[in-house]
Design a protein around this motif. Structure first.
Motif, PDB file in Angstrom:
ATOM      1  N   GLY A 472       0.835  -1.187   0.000  1.00  0.00           N
ATOM      2  CA  GLY A 472       0.000   0.000   0.000  1.00  0.00           C
ATOM      3  C   GLY A 472       0.873   1.241   0.000  1.00  0.00           C
ATOM      4  O   GLY A 472       2.087   1.174  -0.214  1.00  0.00           O
ATOM      5  N   SER A 473       0.266   2.375   0.220  1.00  0.00           N
ATOM      6  CA  SER A 473       0.989   3.647   0.155  1.00  0.00           C
ATOM      7  C   SER A 473       1.624   3.981   1.492  1.00  0.00           C
ATOM      8  O   SER A 473       1.336   3.371   2.529  1.00  0.00           O
ATOM      9  N   ALA A 474       2.481   5.001   1.461  1.00  0.00           N
ATOM     10  CA  ALA A 474       3.073   5.509   2.705  1.00  0.00           C
ATOM     11  C   ALA A 474       1.982   6.040   3.621  1.00  0.00           C
ATOM     12  O   ALA A 474       2.012   5.840   4.845  1.00  0.00           O
ATOM     13  N   MET A 475       1.006   6.699   3.043  1.00  0.00           N
ATOM     14  CA  MET A 475      -0.118   7.218   3.818  1.00  0.00           C
ATOM     15  C   MET A 475      -0.845   6.072   4.533  1.00  0.00           C
ATOM     16  O   MET A 475      -1.168   6.169   5.729  1.00  0.00           O
ATOM     17  N   ASP A 476      -1.090   4.982   3.813  1.00  0.00           N
ATOM     18  CA  ASP A 476      -1.784   3.828   4.405  1.00  0.00           C
ATOM     19  C   ASP A 476      -0.985   3.238   5.554  1.00  0.00           C
ATOM     20  O   ASP A 476      -1.547   2.866   6.591  1.00  0.00           O
ATOM     21  N   ASN A 477       0.323   3.101   5.375  1.00  0.00           N
ATOM     22  CA  ASN A 477       1.151   2.462   6.393  1.00  0.00           C
ATOM     23  C   ASN A 477       1.233   3.296   7.666  1.00  0.00           C
ATOM     24  O   ASN A 477       1.235   2.755   8.769  1.00  0.00           O
ATOM     25  N   ILE A 478       1.297   4.600   7.532  1.00  0.00           N
ATOM     26  CA  ILE A 478       1.337   5.443   8.733  1.00  0.00           C
ATOM     27  C   ILE A 478      -0.035   5.450   9.402  1.00  0.00           C
ATOM     28  O   ILE A 478      -0.147   5.331  10.625  1.00  0.00           O
ATOM     29  N   ARG A 479      -1.096   5.558   8.606  1.00  0.00           N
ATOM     30  CA  ARG A 479      -2.458   5.596   9.158  1.00  0.00           C
ATOM     31  C   ARG A 479      -2.829   4.263   9.814  1.00  0.00           C
ATOM     32  O   ARG A 479      -3.799   4.202  10.577  1.00  0.00           O
ATOM     33  N   TYR A 480      -2.067   3.224   9.572  1.00  0.00           N
ATOM     34  CA  TYR A 480      -2.306   1.939  10.223  1.00  0.00           C
ATOM     35  C   TYR A 480      -2.245   2.094  11.746  1.00  0.00           C
ATOM     36  O   TYR A 480      -2.847   1.324  12.489  1.00  0.00           O
ATOM     37  N   GLY A 481      -1.522   3.122  12.201  1.00  0.00           N
ATOM     38  CA  GLY A 481      -1.417   3.352  13.636  1.00  0.00           C
ATOM     39  C   GLY A 481      -2.708   3.836  14.262  1.00  0.00           C
ATOM     40  O   GLY A 481      -2.974   3.554  15.438  1.00  0.00           O
ATOM     41  N   GLN A 525      14.432   4.008   6.075  1.00  0.00           N
ATOM     42  CA  GLN A 525      13.164   4.622   5.665  1.00  0.00           C
ATOM     43  C   GLN A 525      11.981   3.834   6.218  1.00  0.00           C
ATOM     44  O   GLN A 525      11.011   4.414   6.707  1.00  0.00           O
ATOM     45  N   ARG A 526      12.069   2.523   6.170  1.00  0.00           N
ATOM     46  CA  ARG A 526      11.000   1.686   6.707  1.00  0.00           C
ATOM     47  C   ARG A 526      10.854   1.915   8.209  1.00  0.00           C
ATOM     48  O   ARG A 526       9.749   1.958   8.755  1.00  0.00           O
ATOM     49  N   GLN A 527      11.988   2.061   8.872  1.00  0.00           N
ATOM     50  CA  GLN A 527      11.935   2.264  10.315  1.00  0.00           C
ATOM     51  C   GLN A 527      11.293   3.612  10.670  1.00  0.00           C
ATOM     52  O   GLN A 527      10.525   3.720  11.630  1.00  0.00           O
ATOM     53  N   ARG A 528      11.576   4.617   9.884  1.00  0.00           N
ATOM     54  CA  ARG A 528      10.978   5.918  10.151  1.00  0.00           C
ATOM     55  C   ARG A 528       9.467   5.908   9.900  1.00  0.00           C
ATOM     56  O   ARG A 528       8.713   6.595  10.600  1.00  0.00           O
ATOM     57  N   LEU A 529       9.027   5.116   8.915  1.00  0.00           N
ATOM     58  CA  LEU A 529       7.583   4.968   8.714  1.00  0.00           C
ATOM     59  C   LEU A 529       6.940   4.289   9.927  1.00  0.00           C
ATOM     60  O   LEU A 529       5.852   4.677  10.377  1.00  0.00           O
ATOM     61  N   ALA A 530       7.617   3.280  10.450  1.00  0.00           N
ATOM     62  CA  ALA A 530       7.093   2.593  11.631  1.00  0.00           C
ATOM     63  C   ALA A 530       7.049   3.535  12.831  1.00  0.00           C
ATOM     64  O   ALA A 530       6.115   3.487  13.648  1.00  0.00           O
ATOM     65  N   ILE A 531       8.038   4.396  12.944  1.00  0.00           N
ATOM     66  CA  ILE A 531       8.065   5.377  14.034  1.00  0.00           C
ATOM     67  C   ILE A 531       6.912   6.371  13.870  1.00  0.00           C
ATOM     68  O   ILE A 531       6.216   6.711  14.837  1.00  0.00           O
ATOM     69  N   ALA A 532       6.690   6.809  12.644  1.00  0.00           N
ATOM     70  CA  ALA A 532       5.576   7.727  12.378  1.00  0.00           C
ATOM     71  C   ALA A 532       4.244   7.075  12.729  1.00  0.00           C
ATOM     72  O   ALA A 532       3.336   7.720  13.268  1.00  0.00           O
ATOM     73  N   ARG A 533       4.131   5.797  12.441  1.00  0.00           N
ATOM     74  CA  ARG A 533       2.911   5.058  12.765  1.00  0.00           C
ATOM     75  C   ARG A 533       2.671   5.047  14.279  1.00  0.00           C
ATOM     76  O   ARG A 533       1.540   5.231  14.739  1.00  0.00           O
ATOM     77  N   ALA A 534       3.755   4.846  15.038  1.00  0.00           N
ATOM     78  CA  ALA A 534       3.633   4.832  16.503  1.00  0.00           C
ATOM     79  C   ALA A 534       3.299   6.220  17.040  1.00  0.00           C
ATOM     80  O   ALA A 534       2.504   6.369  17.978  1.00  0.00           O
ATOM     81  N   ILE A 535       3.902   7.255  16.436  1.00  0.00           N
ATOM     82  CA  ILE A 535       3.613   8.624  16.861  1.00  0.00           C
ATOM     83  C   ILE A 535       2.147   8.956  16.619  1.00  0.00           C
ATOM     84  O   ILE A 535       1.476   9.558  17.464  1.00  0.00           O
ATOM     85  N   LEU A 536       1.636   8.542  15.457  1.00  0.00           N
ATOM     86  CA  LEU A 536       0.235   8.813  15.121  1.00  0.00           C
ATOM     87  C   LEU A 536      -0.723   8.104  16.084  1.00  0.00           C
ATOM     88  O   LEU A 536      -1.797   8.621  16.385  1.00  0.00           O
ATOM     89  N   ARG A 537      -0.318   6.964  16.574  1.00  0.00           N
ATOM     90  CA  ARG A 537      -1.207   6.201  17.479  1.00  0.00           C
ATOM     91  C   ARG A 537      -1.490   6.979  18.758  1.00  0.00           C
ATOM     92  O   ARG A 537      -2.581   6.888  19.313  1.00  0.00           O
ATOM     93  N   ASP A 538      -0.504   7.737  19.224  1.00  0.00           N
ATOM     94  CA  ASP A 538      -0.701   8.632  20.367  1.00  0.00           C
ATOM     95  C   ASP A 538      -1.270   7.875  21.567  1.00  0.00           C
ATOM     96  O   ASP A 538      -2.272   8.277  22.168  1.00  0.00           O
TER      97      ASP A 538
END
Length: 623
Positions: A472-481, A525-538
């Motif tokens: 999926g997209s970068a948007m999808d992967n971050i919003r997974y959080g 880059q993959r790790q930073r996406l995972a970090i963004a996902r965790a940040i979004l989860r709040d």
């Protein structure tokens, strides 16, 4: 992520293999179609489709039974001679056929059209119903799999589960849309044809009935062997799928170690074993078909011989024997086809059992039977009290030993120590992927088993070392959080994780398709996406498992600042091998061989000259 010591136990599949063997033994003793009853609740969800199928099944079978009567009409009334043509039957039929041969053929054509229409509608309703049922079964099985604890997947290869989800459901689909429909039509045809045969000639009918056991008995006896071979071939195919899935998932590792030939040989061996089992089944089924066909044809020729003698004696008309032969062929062919349908139903029964096993599997991690404690305003206090733990597949290998630990709300605690020391297991227990047998794990003073697992996990945001992402997209992967997050919130989280710049450099920015498991990105880059996902989860509690291990020095420094900002108002537990990333932690817990062997700040642990000091010396002395 789990400790390295845990990986080999998960991938061995030994327990699942044992379960498969028990499963085979169980099915070898089964002699009924009872497992197919498990499909009935899925079928009855759609009464309209089911009723439509039954209506056109009856009409189709009825139209099929009329056709031999049309044959009698043509033979007797069309060119059967004056004596027969002037009979009461032909006189009545002439009302519809205009008394000539073309009229009778016209009647035949009309019935043929109705027969074809009824058959097409029967096929439409049962095929649609079958596809709907299979879709529901696949969804139900997949939904169940998503709820099962990791302990289940320690024993079952993902590829084998997917084989059940695809191969077995496809087999059931074939049976629902074909075999069951054909079996019901055949049974209706046999009953109707036998009745009409007795009307025409009871003597010939008794002859046909005498043939039945010669067809049915061998089918039942040989059918057991066919089912056993079919089950074996399905198991072999599932094993091949499991092996292939493992290799393809880690294809870069396979290629890096130049093990393509070995994996190809392993998969080929499994496929050949599946083929051998299928070949044995086909051989047995072919011999059965040949035997039944021979008995059927010889019997029909015998009936025709007796019928010809009766016609010559004038005790029966040529139209009667033509119609009777048509009905006899329907009975014999339907009976013969039922034998093949029987074997297919037995195969589907085996497949149904396999799927029902999954549907009836209960997760080892459950919500309390009484009302679960509601999680509202979580403070984030984490507690371990006298915890001892071993993974279910290795009960004698105790991973955590006498762990007592309290993390205060808002505190940042680092877990350090050698690989396999039990650090990641702490995360596994906090997320309730496993339940402890000894001791207690608590959240805000309450044992976590008092919470619904789903509610509990909403209180955590995790960044894993292997950074699992999805196609999926970068948007999808971050919003997974956090489902429902706006685009602006996703972008804000990406900026906090220092992922915004590289995402914007992608061909379509945030909407760029990253491919399966996002393998088109670098590790950092993959790790930073995972970090963004965790940040979004709040979430109130942040779990970081080697969260910056794949980052370069500049990105790590930036992300570390983001983590420090996040940690100010939430509980944070960090697993790290690079001690430079945890020097500012409020507390550092040192693990070794499943025990807590040190606790304090970076400076105090250096002064203690223990394991932490030795690890720090190795890292910092090397710069």
């Amino acid at each position: 992520m789990v400790d390295n010591a845990d990986i080999s136990g998960r991938s061995s599949g030994a327990a699942f293999s044992e379960a498969v063997e028990k499963d085979k033994a169980h099915r070898a003793k089964s002699r009924s179609l009872k497992p197919l009853r498990a499909l009935w609740p899925f079928v009855t969800r759609y009464p309209g489709w089911l009723i439509g199928f039954l209506i056109f099944l009856i009409l189709s079978a009825g139209a099929g039974l009329i056709l031999p009567g049309i044959l009698k009409l043509i033979v007797d009334c069309g060119f059967g001679g004056d004596a027969i043509s002037n009979s009461t039957f032909c006189t009545r039929a002439s009302t519809f056929g205009d008394g000539d041969l073309m009229g009778y053929f016209g009647i035949a054509v009309i019935f043929a059209v109705f027969y074809a229409a009824f058959g097409a509608l029967r096929f439409f309703f049962i095929t649609t119903l079958g596809q709907r049922v299979i879709a529901d079964i696949r969804r139900a099985v997949y939904s169940k799999l998503l709820t099962l604890s990791p302990a289940f997947f320690e024993r079952v290869r993902t590829g084998e589960v997917l084989s059940r989800l695809t191969t077995d459901t496809t087999l059931i689909e074939t049976v629902i849309t074909g075999s069951i429909s054909f079996a019901l039509r055949s049974i209706a045809t046999i009953i109707g044809a036998l009745f009409l045969m007795f009307v025409l000639s009871w003597k010939l009918s008794l002859m046909v009935l005498a043939i039945g056991p010669l067809i049915i008995v061998p089918a039942i006896i040989v059918g057991k062997r066919i089912r056993s071979l079919s089950r074996l071939s399905q198991d072999r195919l599932a094993e091949a799928s499991g092996r292939g899935s493992e290799a393809l998932t880690a294809v870069q590792t396979v290629q890096a170690f130049t093990r393509e030939a070995m994996e190809d040989d392993n998969f080929s061996t499994a496929i050949e074993q599946s083929f051998a089992a299928q070949k044995s089944r086909i051989t047995v089924q072919s011999l059965l078909t040949a035997m039944i066909f021979s008995i059927s044809m010889i019997s029909i020729f015998g009936i025709l011989l007796y019928g010809a003698s009766s016609v010559s004696k004038g005790t029966i008309t040529g139209g009667d024997i033509a119609a009777f032969t048509g009905y006899a062929i329907l009975v014999v062919s339907s009976s013969g086809a039922l034998t093949e349908t029987w074997t297919n139903l037995l195969r589907a029964a085996g497949a149904s059992e396999r799927l029902v096993e999954i549907l009836e599997t209960e997760s080892e991690i459950k919500a309390p039977e009484d009302n679960a404690v509601m999680l509202k305003s979580v403070r984030g206090e984490i507690g371990f009290k006298d915890v001892n733990f071993a993974y279910p597949t290795r009960p004698d290998d105790v991973i955590l030993k006498d762990i007592t630990l309290t993390v205060a709300p808002g505190e940042t605690v680092a877990l350090v120590g050698p690989s396999g020391a039990g650090k990641s297991t702490i995360f596994q227990l906090l997320l309730r992927f496993y339940d402890v047998k000894q001791g207690r794990v608590t959240l805000d003073g309450k044992t976590i088993t008092a919470f619904d697992p789903t509610d509990l996990r909403r209180t955590f945001a995790i960044v894993q070392q292997n950074t699992p992402l999805f196609s999926g997209s970068a948007m999808d992967n971050i919003r997974y959080g956090r489902d429902g997050a706006s685009d602006a919130e996703v972008i804000e989280a990406a900026k906090a994780a220092y992922a915004h710049e590289f995402i914007m450099a992608l061909p379509k920015g945030y909407e760029t398709d990253l491919g399966e498991r996002a393998t088109t990105l670098s590790g950092g880059q993959r790790q930073r996406l995972a970090i963004a996902r965790a940040i979004l989860r709040d979430a109130p509690v942040l779990l970081l498992d080697e969260a910056t291990s794949a980052l370069d020095a500049e990105s790590e420094r930036a992300v570390q600042m983001a983590f420090e900002a996040m940690s100010k108002d939430r509980t944070t537990i960090v697993i790290a091998h690079r001690l430079a990333t945890v020097k500012k932690a409020d507390r550092i817990i040192v693990f070794d061989e499943g025990r807590m062997v040190g606790e304090g700040t970076h400076d105090s642990l250096i002064k203690d000259d223990g394991l932490y000091a030795r690890l720090a010396a190795l890292q910092f002395d090397k710069g």
